[in-house]
Scaffold this active site. Structure first.
Site, PDB file in Angstrom:
ATOM      1  N   LYS A  44       0.828  -1.027  -0.085  1.00 60.20           N
ATOM      2  CA  LYS A  44       0.065   0.258  -0.082  1.00 60.20           C
ATOM      3  C   LYS A  44       0.868   1.238   0.111  1.00 60.20           C
ATOM      4  O   LYS A  44       0.325   2.323  -0.625  1.00 60.20           O
ATOM      5  CB  LYS A  44      -1.031   0.209   1.118  1.00 60.20           C
ATOM      6  CG  LYS A  44      -0.365  -0.096   2.505  1.00 60.20           C
ATOM      7  CD  LYS A  44      -0.180   1.377   3.131  1.00 60.20           C
ATOM      8  CE  LYS A  44       0.357   1.307   4.599  1.00 60.20           C
ATOM      9  NZ  LYS A  44       0.754   2.931   4.849  1.00 60.20           N
ATOM     10  N   THR A  89      -4.278   5.145   2.967  1.00 57.97           N
ATOM     11  CA  THR A  89      -3.012   5.944   2.679  1.00 57.97           C
ATOM     12  C   THR A  89      -3.253   6.639   1.254  1.00 57.97           C
ATOM     13  O   THR A  89      -2.380   7.280   1.046  1.00 57.97           O
ATOM     14  CB  THR A  89      -2.027   4.857   2.555  1.00 57.97           C
ATOM     15  OG1 THR A  89      -2.136   3.939   3.811  1.00 57.97           O
ATOM     16  CG2 THR A  89      -0.595   5.223   2.444  1.00 57.97           C
TER      17      THR A  89
END
Length: 343
Positions: A202, A259
């Site tokens: 991620k 994120t």
């Protein structure tokens, strides 16, 4: 059944002291959580001024300014002191994890829970941090803490949920009991690989989403990139033996959503600056914090090739941060890919 319950209570009771290794923003936030949960907390800081500020003023003015820390947190610059804790939270950056564990490892008692809280892959070897721990401190009990969480929000006591992965269920439950709060909720799992892959990949994808933001491509483009990025994360995770439910859970999809949708993210904000035309050297040179995606990108791509998994977004980011392509060239390459079935 009574013996099993008694055993769990005994392990949970045994975790009375926690050592947090790394006094950056995330390490300081976790120290705050552990102290609020009633543990004796020792926080290791590399910088003497950080340790002094925490002890004297109950504030980490360098990495987490403006947030009052629990008075029970004791900071130190002596790494050797950390081996006395009942459990360790390792929050040093991924690329420094081996060095710190190698120094600390020989002093750890057998079966000491060591919770890996950094999100990355060792650049030089391409190894997951659990593999690094197994080499540096094989007697330790490995665990992974990952999930959608910003340090400042956690330190302020805003509600957060994370994944706490450990192969031993009783240890996972004991750790969750030791650091869990009504506002910091660890959901335990036995899937260490899934928790690690989600956290590492991620960060790479967040750089790409930041570039989309910096280039002002719009919300639709970022949603598409996040979704296709999640497909890449899932393919790699499954190929490496992760469980699908972990990848769609807090440490996978949950962390990716956070994120890739906030410039509070160090990786997304770095990508945004790249999209705006700044160089990687300019961005990295102006920061105290580490953007793990920069260092993990090439390692993620290497793992993908090893497992015969296609990850074009991760490949574009890796080529960009290693200087093999420009932002505009990477975008053009992704947008010119052939149309295909959605898999």
């Amino acid at each position: 059944m009574a013996e099993k319950i008694a055993g769990k209570k005994k392990i949970a009771t045994a975790i009375k002291s926690i050592g947090v290794v790394g006094a950056g923003a995330w390490g300081t936030a976790l120290a705050q959580v552990a102290a609020k949960a009633g543990r004796r907390v020792t926080l290791w800081a590399r910088e003497a001024e950080v340790a002094d500020g925490i002890n004297a003023r109950h504030e980490n003015a360098t990495f987490l300014p403006g947030i009052a820390l629990d008075a029970g947190i004791r900071a130190t610059t002596a790494l050797a002191e950390m081996s006395a804790a009942d459990a360790l939270l390792m929050v040093t950056p991924a690329q420094h994890m081996r060095r710190v564990l190698t120094e600390l490892g020989p002093a750890l008692a057998p079966a000491t829970p060591v919770v890996l809280c950094a999100k990355g892959i060792e650049q030089e070897t391409g190894k997951l941090l659990t593999e690094v721990l197994a080499e540096a401190a094989p007697q330790a009990q490995a665990a992974v803490l990952s999930g959608p969480s910003f340090a400042a929000e956690v330190a302020r006591g805003q509600p957060t949920a994370v994944t706490l992965a450990c192969a031993d269920e009783r240890t996972a439950e004991a750790l969750a009991a030791a650091i869990g709060l009504p506002t910091f909720r660890p959901y335990y799992s036995a899937d260490l690989i899934g928790a690690e892959i989600g956290g590492a990949v991620k960060n790479v994808l967040a750089i790409a989403c930041g570039i989309v933001e910096g280039k002002k491509f719009g919300e639709s483009a970022r949603a598409a990139l996040t979704t296709r990025g999640f497909a890449e994360l899932t393919r790699l995770g499954l190929a490496m033996g992760a469980r699908a439910e972990t990848l769609t859970g807090l440490s996978g999809l949950g962390d990716l959503i956070l994120t890739c949708n906030s410039i509070k993210s160090r990786n997304m904000s770095l990508g945004m600056a790249l999209g705006e035309g700044k160089t990687l050297e300019e961005i990295m040179g102006s920061r105290h914090s580490v953007s793990e995606g920069v260092f993990s990108a090439a390692a993620v791509v290497a793992l993908a090739k090893k497992h015969k998994v296609e990850m074009p977004i991760a490949e574009a980011v890796a080529a960009l941060v290693t200087g093999k392509t420009s932002v505009d060239e990477a975008i053009a390459a992704l947008l010119s890919r052939p149309f295909r079935a959605e898999i």
